[in-house]
Design an enzyme around this catalytic site. Structure first.
Site, PDB file in Angstrom:
ATOM      1  N   ASP A 260      25.860  44.028  48.672  1.00  0.00           N
ATOM      2  CA  ASP A 260      26.292  42.645  48.826  1.00  0.00           C
ATOM      3  C   ASP A 260      25.807  41.778  47.663  1.00  0.00           C
ATOM      4  O   ASP A 260      24.663  41.906  47.222  1.00  0.00           O
ATOM      5  CB  ASP A 260      25.702  42.107  50.138  1.00  0.00           C
ATOM      6  CG  ASP A 260      26.223  40.740  50.501  1.00  0.00           C
ATOM      7  OD1 ASP A 260      27.357  40.658  50.983  1.00  0.00           O
ATOM      8  OD2 ASP A 260      25.489  39.750  50.300  1.00  0.00           O
TER       9      ASP A 260
ATOM     10  N   GLU B  81      19.780  62.043  44.283  1.00  0.00           N
ATOM     11  CA  GLU B  81      18.946  63.058  44.945  1.00  0.00           C
ATOM     12  C   GLU B  81      19.681  63.655  46.143  1.00  0.00           C
ATOM     13  O   GLU B  81      19.310  64.693  46.656  1.00  0.00           O
ATOM     14  CB  GLU B  81      17.642  62.433  45.461  1.00  0.00           C
ATOM     15  CG  GLU B  81      16.670  62.049  44.367  1.00  0.00           C
ATOM     16  CD  GLU B  81      15.535  61.201  44.942  1.00  0.00           C
ATOM     17  OE1 GLU B  81      15.276  61.248  46.174  1.00  0.00           O
ATOM     18  OE2 GLU B  81      14.925  60.454  44.148  1.00  0.00           O
TER      19      GLU B  81
END
Ligand code: GLC
Length: 512
Positions: free
Chosen positions: A194, A235
């Site tokens: 956002d 990851e």
């Protein structure tokens, strides 16, 4: 090797308050979404983006978060969220969740501790000053500082209930990195970020001066945060970071999409553009060129929970959108707007990149511009005189009158009586409906990874090919135009006149 699903996905925005209500309190919730997941499966979308569902006092409809690791009771609880993620995955739908890093709720424990004088004060922008520290105008209009005692103020670029975080502080960075892992560990496939360009502020707090670096928009330091978020996303397998970046400067915009930063960002250029062949073509070209430069996928957005629904926009004399130019209540020809919205769907779903569908757009919903003033909830209304509630009205599912099976109670915002023809039930199986147009178009996107090339069909016509045998033709000229030579019309946004494509109509063709 990752499959990079975000590069060409159709992503459906669920605005939880207004999707479907499972417990009869008039506000949508996770139970409702789980019960209606079949709608999204039948539509054929690849992913859903959930607007915030966290505990929140709802000063800004959930964009004022008081705990990023839980679910607001009005929507359900964490185990229901986990169940929804699992069920969506079973249905082949990925889940993107919404993270709001610029600010938190004034009810968040950090802000309460800050007000009590704790070390958390440094996580925010408190300033001692007799007068307001700056004359900055907030993102919703109005002032950006609120006084807490005789001479101390805190910064909030949105409402006073949304204090801005101080991203210079390592604890703030560490907290959000941990929040990302929390949701990735629970199976979130992506994060919508956002107000992604706002996080940092110039600590000298200069005024906004034309031609000078902006004190709180797009400061360079923000890129370092997204590089660290990218390392975290990498990851995990196939996780996407998608930024909400409102930025007219294309080069500054694509900085967010460099290979070690965000995977994608919302492109609002076309959303604000007038329904005009020259302006639309140049917007599309600008977007394609800019993204090609950084190797990122373009995104196409027609509507979302912040902007006037495009059936209404495209039915007005002025078809542009901007927050500054409030066109609320100007006459809209909804038949014309619907015809154009149908053509626009075939446009955004056949350009290279990913396409966003805001809930209700697949039903052809228009802006509810007649919400009684005393029912308006959007905090933007008091500051700017424009409410975003008109695009946030609960969805009509079935039946002839409100609440159209959205809820067994009273919907939190009123639905128009004219929506009885726009319910999912009324449109299902009707080949001329908006819903069946979206279903067919999404099903037909087999061309989505093929090369794009413009096709010259003369003035006022936008046309392109994807690979050797697919073309999209959109007629924005003043009268009918001949279709290019083709084998079959795969899909058309409106009736064709033999081999003529009427005005404001688009067609998908299989070429010979
Ligand atoms: C974003 C959201 C909007 C919200 C604002 C503050 O622009 O899309 O709904 O009000 O940020 O968080």
């Amino acid at each position: 090797m990752t499959n990079q699903w975000w590069r060409d996905a159709v992503i459906y925005q669920v605005y939880p308050r207004s999707f479907a209500d499972g417990d009869g309190d008039g506000v949508g919730d996770i139970a409702g979404i789980r019960a209606r997941l079949g709608h999204l499966r039948d539509l054929g979308v690849d992913a859903i983006w959930m607007s915030p569902w966290y505990p929140s006092p709802m000063a800004d409809a959930g964009y004022d978060v008081s705990d990023f690791r839980d679910i607001d009771p009005v929507f359900g609880d964490l185990s229901e969220a986990e169940a929804l993620i699992a069920e969506a995955h079973e249905a082949g739908i990925r889940i993107i969740i919404d993270i709001v890093p610029n600010h938190i709720s004034s009810e968040h424990p950090w802000f309460k501790a800050a007000l009590a004088g704790g070390k958390e004060r440094d996580y925010f922008w408190f300033r001692k000053s007799q007068n307001m520290p700056t004359n900055w105008v907030g993102e919703f209009g109005g002032t950006a500082w609120t006084k807490v005692d005789d001479d101390t103020w805190y910064l909030h670029l949105f409402t006073p209930e949304q204090p801005d975080l101080n991203w210079e502080h390592p604890a703030v960075r560490a907290e959000f990195e941990s929040i990302l892992r929390f949701w990735f560990d629970r199976g979130a496939d992506g994060i919508r970020i956002d107000s992604a360009a706002l996080l940092f502020k110039d600590p000298a707090l200069p005024e906004v001066v034309e031609g000078e670096p902006h004190p709180f928009h797009d400061l360079d330091a923000v890129h370092d945060v997204y590089r660290s978020w990218r390392r975290i996303a990498d990851e995990y397998e196939d996780r996407a970071l998608i930024g909400e970046v409102w930025m007219p400067d294309v080069e500054r915009f694509t900085n967010y999409l460099r290979p070690d930063e965000l995977h994608a960002a919302f492109n609002f250029d076309l959303l604000g553009c007038a329904w005009d062949p020259y302006l639309m073509r140049s917007s599309i070209e600008r977007t394609l060129d800019a993204h090609a430069g950084v190797g990122a996928p373009p995104t196409w957005v027609l509507s979302n929970h912040d902007v006037t629904r495009h059936v209404t926009r495209y039915g007005r004399a002025d078809t542009t959108f901007s927050f500054e130019n409030n066109l609320d209540g100007t006459p809209a020809d909804l038949e014309l707007g619907t015809r154009r919205a149908r053509a626009a769907a075939l446009l955004t779903l056949s350009l290279p990149g990913s396409a966003y569908v805001y809930q209700g757009e697949e039903l052809g919903l228009w802006e509810n511009e007649s919400i009684p003033e005393d029912q308006i909830q959007d905090p933007m209304y008091a500051r700017r005189g424009h409410t975003r509630d008109g695009c946030r009205v609960p969805l009509p599912w079935s039946g002839d009158e409100p609440p159209y099976d959205f809820t067994t109670g009273a919907p939190w915002l009123p639905q128009p009586a004219e929506w009885k023809d726009r319910t999912v039930q009324a449109q299902t199986g009707d080949p001329s409906s908006m819903l069946e147009l979206y279903r067919s178009a999404i099903r037909l996107r087999a061309f989505k990874d093929r090369d794009f090339a413009w096709l010259d069909r003369g003035a006022g016509v936008l046309a392109w090919t994807r690979g050797a045998d697919f073309a999209c033709v959109l007629n924005l000229s003043g009268g009918p135009v001949p279709l290019p030579e083709h084998e079959t019309v795969l899909l058309a946004s409106g009736p064709l006149d033999g081999d003529l494509l009427p005005q404001d109509t688009a067609a998908w063709l299989r070429l010979k």
